[in-house]
Motif scaffolding. Structure first.
Motif, PDB file in Angstrom:
ATOM      1  N   ILE A  19      28.282  23.357  29.230  1.00 21.90           N
ATOM      2  CA  ILE A  19      28.922  22.302  30.024  1.00 21.90           C
ATOM      3  C   ILE A  19      27.930  21.692  31.000  1.00 21.90           C
ATOM      4  O   ILE A  19      27.802  20.471  31.112  1.00 21.90           O
ATOM      5  CB  ILE A  19      30.142  22.873  30.778  1.00 21.90           C
ATOM      6  CG1 ILE A  19      31.254  23.232  29.785  1.00 21.90           C
ATOM      7  CG2 ILE A  19      30.654  21.863  31.808  1.00 21.90           C
ATOM      8  CD1 ILE A  19      32.420  23.974  30.411  1.00 21.90           C
ATOM      9  N   VAL A  20      27.201  22.557  31.705  1.00 17.12           N
ATOM     10  CA  VAL A  20      26.214  22.090  32.674  1.00 17.12           C
ATOM     11  C   VAL A  20      25.128  21.272  31.974  1.00 17.12           C
ATOM     12  O   VAL A  20      24.743  20.188  32.442  1.00 17.12           O
ATOM     13  CB  VAL A  20      25.585  23.271  33.436  1.00 17.12           C
ATOM     14  CG1 VAL A  20      24.415  22.803  34.289  1.00 17.12           C
ATOM     15  CG2 VAL A  20      26.629  23.976  34.302  1.00 17.12           C
ATOM     16  N   MET A  21      24.625  21.771  30.842  1.00 19.81           N
ATOM     17  CA  MET A  21      23.543  21.085  30.143  1.00 19.81           C
ATOM     18  C   MET A  21      23.992  19.720  29.618  1.00 19.81           C
ATOM     19  O   MET A  21      23.273  18.722  29.773  1.00 19.81           O
ATOM     20  CB  MET A  21      23.025  21.953  28.982  1.00 19.81           C
ATOM     21  CG  MET A  21      21.865  21.305  28.235  1.00 19.81           C
ATOM     22  SD  MET A  21      21.092  22.403  27.011  1.00 19.81           S
ATOM     23  CE  MET A  21      22.419  22.569  25.816  1.00 19.81           C
ATOM     24  N   GLN A  22      25.169  19.658  28.997  1.00 25.27           N
ATOM     25  CA  GLN A  22      25.636  18.401  28.432  1.00 25.27           C
ATOM     26  C   GLN A  22      25.920  17.366  29.515  1.00 25.27           C
ATOM     27  O   GLN A  22      25.599  16.178  29.356  1.00 25.27           O
ATOM     28  CB  GLN A  22      26.890  18.643  27.575  1.00 25.27           C
ATOM     29  CG  GLN A  22      26.633  19.374  26.271  1.00 25.27           C
ATOM     30  CD  GLN A  22      25.933  18.519  25.228  1.00 25.27           C
ATOM     31  OE1 GLN A  22      25.749  17.318  25.399  1.00 25.27           O
ATOM     32  NE2 GLN A  22      25.529  19.137  24.122  1.00 25.27           N
ATOM     33  N   GLN A  23      26.493  17.793  30.626  1.00 26.09           N
ATOM     34  CA  GLN A  23      26.770  16.846  31.709  1.00 26.09           C
ATOM     35  C   GLN A  23      25.474  16.374  32.357  1.00 26.09           C
ATOM     36  O   GLN A  23      25.332  15.205  32.726  1.00 26.09           O
ATOM     37  CB  GLN A  23      27.695  17.495  32.751  1.00 26.09           C
ATOM     38  CG  GLN A  23      29.105  17.711  32.234  1.00 26.09           C
ATOM     39  CD  GLN A  23      30.076  18.125  33.331  1.00 26.09           C
ATOM     40  OE1 GLN A  23      29.741  18.148  34.511  1.00 26.09           O
ATOM     41  NE2 GLN A  23      31.292  18.465  32.940  1.00 26.09           N
ATOM     42  N   LEU A  84      26.025  24.430  20.302  1.00 31.85           N
ATOM     43  CA  LEU A  84      27.277  24.728  20.996  1.00 31.85           C
ATOM     44  C   LEU A  84      27.879  23.473  21.627  1.00 31.85           C
ATOM     45  O   LEU A  84      28.257  23.457  22.803  1.00 31.85           O
ATOM     46  CB  LEU A  84      27.031  25.800  22.057  1.00 31.85           C
ATOM     47  CG  LEU A  84      26.501  27.133  21.520  1.00 31.85           C
ATOM     48  CD1 LEU A  84      26.257  28.103  22.653  1.00 31.85           C
ATOM     49  CD2 LEU A  84      27.463  27.724  20.499  1.00 31.85           C
ATOM     50  N   ARG A  85      27.978  22.424  20.852  1.00 38.98           N
ATOM     51  CA  ARG A  85      28.588  21.197  21.366  1.00 38.98           C
ATOM     52  C   ARG A  85      30.082  21.411  21.592  1.00 38.98           C
ATOM     53  O   ARG A  85      30.733  22.190  20.907  1.00 38.98           O
ATOM     54  CB  ARG A  85      28.386  20.057  20.385  1.00 38.98           C
ATOM     55  CG  ARG A  85      26.936  19.667  20.177  1.00 38.98           C
ATOM     56  CD  ARG A  85      26.842  18.480  19.239  1.00 38.98           C
ATOM     57  NE  ARG A  85      27.370  18.798  17.915  1.00 38.98           N
ATOM     58  CZ  ARG A  85      27.680  17.892  16.998  1.00 38.98           C
ATOM     59  NH1 ARG A  85      27.527  16.602  17.276  1.00 38.98           N
ATOM     60  NH2 ARG A  85      28.123  18.253  15.821  1.00 38.98           N
ATOM     61  N   LEU A  86      30.625  20.697  22.573  1.00 38.84           N
ATOM     62  CA  LEU A  86      32.045  20.811  22.873  1.00 38.84           C
ATOM     63  C   LEU A  86      32.867  19.808  22.067  1.00 38.84           C
ATOM     64  O   LEU A  86      34.065  19.994  21.876  1.00 38.84           O
ATOM     65  CB  LEU A  86      32.279  20.608  24.372  1.00 38.84           C
ATOM     66  CG  LEU A  86      31.443  21.504  25.286  1.00 38.84           C
ATOM     67  CD1 LEU A  86      31.825  21.274  26.738  1.00 38.84           C
ATOM     68  CD2 LEU A  86      31.616  22.973  24.917  1.00 38.84           C
ATOM     69  N   ASP A  87      32.228  18.737  21.617  1.00 41.15           N
ATOM     70  CA  ASP A  87      32.887  17.771  20.744  1.00 41.15           C
ATOM     71  C   ASP A  87      31.815  16.998  19.974  1.00 41.15           C
ATOM     72  O   ASP A  87      30.625  17.095  20.278  1.00 41.15           O
ATOM     73  CB  ASP A  87      33.779  16.809  21.534  1.00 41.15           C
ATOM     74  CG  ASP A  87      33.019  16.056  22.621  1.00 41.15           C
ATOM     75  OD1 ASP A  87      32.081  15.298  22.274  1.00 41.15           O
ATOM     76  OD2 ASP A  87      33.338  16.233  23.812  1.00 41.15           O
ATOM     77  N   MET A  92      23.356  17.147  19.724  1.00 39.32           N
ATOM     78  CA  MET A  92      23.009  18.525  19.368  1.00 39.32           C
ATOM     79  C   MET A  92      21.745  18.917  20.128  1.00 39.32           C
ATOM     80  O   MET A  92      20.640  18.535  19.751  1.00 39.32           O
ATOM     81  CB  MET A  92      22.809  18.649  17.856  1.00 39.32           C
ATOM     82  CG  MET A  92      24.080  18.455  17.062  1.00 39.32           C
ATOM     83  SD  MET A  92      23.873  18.709  15.271  1.00 39.32           S
ATOM     84  CE  MET A  92      22.904  17.261  14.839  1.00 39.32           C
ATOM     85  N   LEU A  93      21.910  19.658  21.186  1.00 43.58           N
ATOM     86  CA  LEU A  93      20.795  20.037  22.051  1.00 43.58           C
ATOM     87  C   LEU A  93      20.509  21.530  21.932  1.00 43.58           C
ATOM     88  O   LEU A  93      21.422  22.338  21.803  1.00 43.58           O
ATOM     89  CB  LEU A  93      21.111  19.718  23.514  1.00 43.58           C
ATOM     90  CG  LEU A  93      21.453  18.264  23.855  1.00 43.58           C
ATOM     91  CD1 LEU A  93      21.824  18.144  25.320  1.00 43.58           C
ATOM     92  CD2 LEU A  93      20.290  17.346  23.522  1.00 43.58           C
ATOM     93  N   ASP A 211      12.606  17.270  18.636  1.00 42.87           N
ATOM     94  CA  ASP A 211      13.066  16.320  19.646  1.00 42.87           C
ATOM     95  C   ASP A 211      14.415  16.713  20.230  1.00 42.87           C
ATOM     96  O   ASP A 211      14.823  16.176  21.263  1.00 42.87           O
ATOM     97  CB  ASP A 211      13.157  14.909  19.057  1.00 42.87           C
ATOM     98  CG  ASP A 211      11.775  14.317  18.799  1.00 42.87           C
ATOM     99  OD1 ASP A 211      10.805  14.810  19.401  1.00 42.87           O
ATOM    100  OD2 ASP A 211      11.680  13.373  18.007  1.00 42.87           O
ATOM    101  N   ARG A 212      15.105  17.630  19.583  1.00 42.33           N
ATOM    102  CA  ARG A 212      16.402  18.066  20.107  1.00 42.33           C
ATOM    103  C   ARG A 212      16.269  19.158  21.162  1.00 42.33           C
ATOM    104  O   ARG A 212      17.262  19.581  21.737  1.00 42.33           O
ATOM    105  CB  ARG A 212      17.289  18.553  18.964  1.00 42.33           C
ATOM    106  CG  ARG A 212      17.730  17.418  18.041  1.00 42.33           C
ATOM    107  CD  ARG A 212      18.562  17.931  16.878  1.00 42.33           C
ATOM    108  NE  ARG A 212      18.977  16.836  16.013  1.00 42.33           N
ATOM    109  CZ  ARG A 212      19.614  16.995  14.861  1.00 42.33           C
ATOM    110  NH1 ARG A 212      19.897  18.207  14.442  1.00 42.33           N
ATOM    111  NH2 ARG A 212      19.964  15.964  14.137  1.00 42.33           N
TER     112      ARG A 212
END
Length: 263
Positions: A19-23, A84-87, A92-93, A211-212
């Motif tokens: 969550i922290v990383m994606q935001q 571990l994407r949420l949606d 894809m990181l 690159d991801r």
């Protein structure tokens, strides 16, 4: 024996990091209060509790049920990586880290420190493959001791084959040599099958998705005293002391406190 909150806490920690990383990647303010996050956190608690109930005799090591193939070893292909994407809208990181070596400015032995840094940079540990990654000139790497083990096995096989060519050997002696030859042939086969620490194929695959890799900035949970509070809160919610809703509310309060302190 596993503690009741063992897997719940671990899964919840993974979710929070994502969550922290994606935001952070999206440039959004850190927040945990949306309904989707609350539902996912509750799911972590439920799944974690079920795992412990079914695997109560397992070791306390996470590797008992979950194993990461990316620790010091490059995955063979991208299909071995779970993002571990949420949606589906999120990228894809893969979380990446940077290790830093530095000399203490106040050291009384700067020349020794510099020698140490030079040694570490010019003689990377043969046990790790990390230093081969993230570089455009990265090269494949053999497993530690591969060439030495290969040469030894071939030398032993050649010697034993030569000895077995002696037609005057007694039956018992011949049988003993044949057993040794079989063992060394097996050793050679094993060595050749485990040749690569980083294979040419996996390295080429890696260059296609490097690159991801994402290097996130340290979050407030890592760089402040809030981290210890987070551990306590996570323990409480995983053991039913507080609800997920209370947990999320407290998280957002900690975020606001940290942001105010940073001003």
């Amino acid at each position: 024996m596993l503690t009741p909150d063992f897997y719940s806490s671990w899964l919840l920690e993974l979710l929070m990091k994502e969550i922290v990383m994606q935001q952070q990647y999206a440039g959004k303010p850190l927040s945990f209060g949306d309904a989707n996050t609350v539902a996912l956190m509750q799911r972590c608690l439920d799944v974690g509790a079920r795992i412990v109930a079914l695997e109560s005799n397992s070791s306390s090591s996470l590797e008992g049920l979950f194993f990461s193939t990316t620790w010091n070893v490059l995955p063979d292909t991208e299909k071995h990586i779970v993002y571990l994407r949420l949606d589906e809208a999120q990228p894809m990181l893969t979380r990446a880290y940077v290790d830093l070596l530095a000399v203490y400015a106040g050291t009384e032995h700067p020349e020794l420190c510099i020698d140490l840094l030079e040694c570490l940079m010019t003689n990377p540990s043969p046990y790790l493959a990390i230093d081969q990654f993230c570089y455009p000139d990265a090269e494949p790497r053999y497993m530690l001791g591969y060439e030495e083990n290969l040469a030894e096995a071939k030398e032993k096989i050649a010697l034993l084959t030569e000895q077995l060519a002696d037609e005057s050997l007694a039956l018992e002696e011949r049988e003993a040599l044949e057993v040794q030859l079989e063992r060394w042939e097996h050793s050679l086969e094993t060595t050749e099958s485990q040749k690569w620490k980083v294979s040419p194929e996996s390295l080429e695959s890696y260059k296609g998705w490097v690159d991801r890799l994402y290097f996130p900035e340290p979050s407030i949970f890592e760089e402040t005293q809030i981290g210890s509070q987070l551990y306590s809160l996570r323990h409480q919610v995983c053991n039913g002391v507080i609800t997920v809703e209370q947990f999320v509310k407290r998280l957002d309060e900690l975020v606001r406190m940290a942001q105010e302190e940073a001003k």
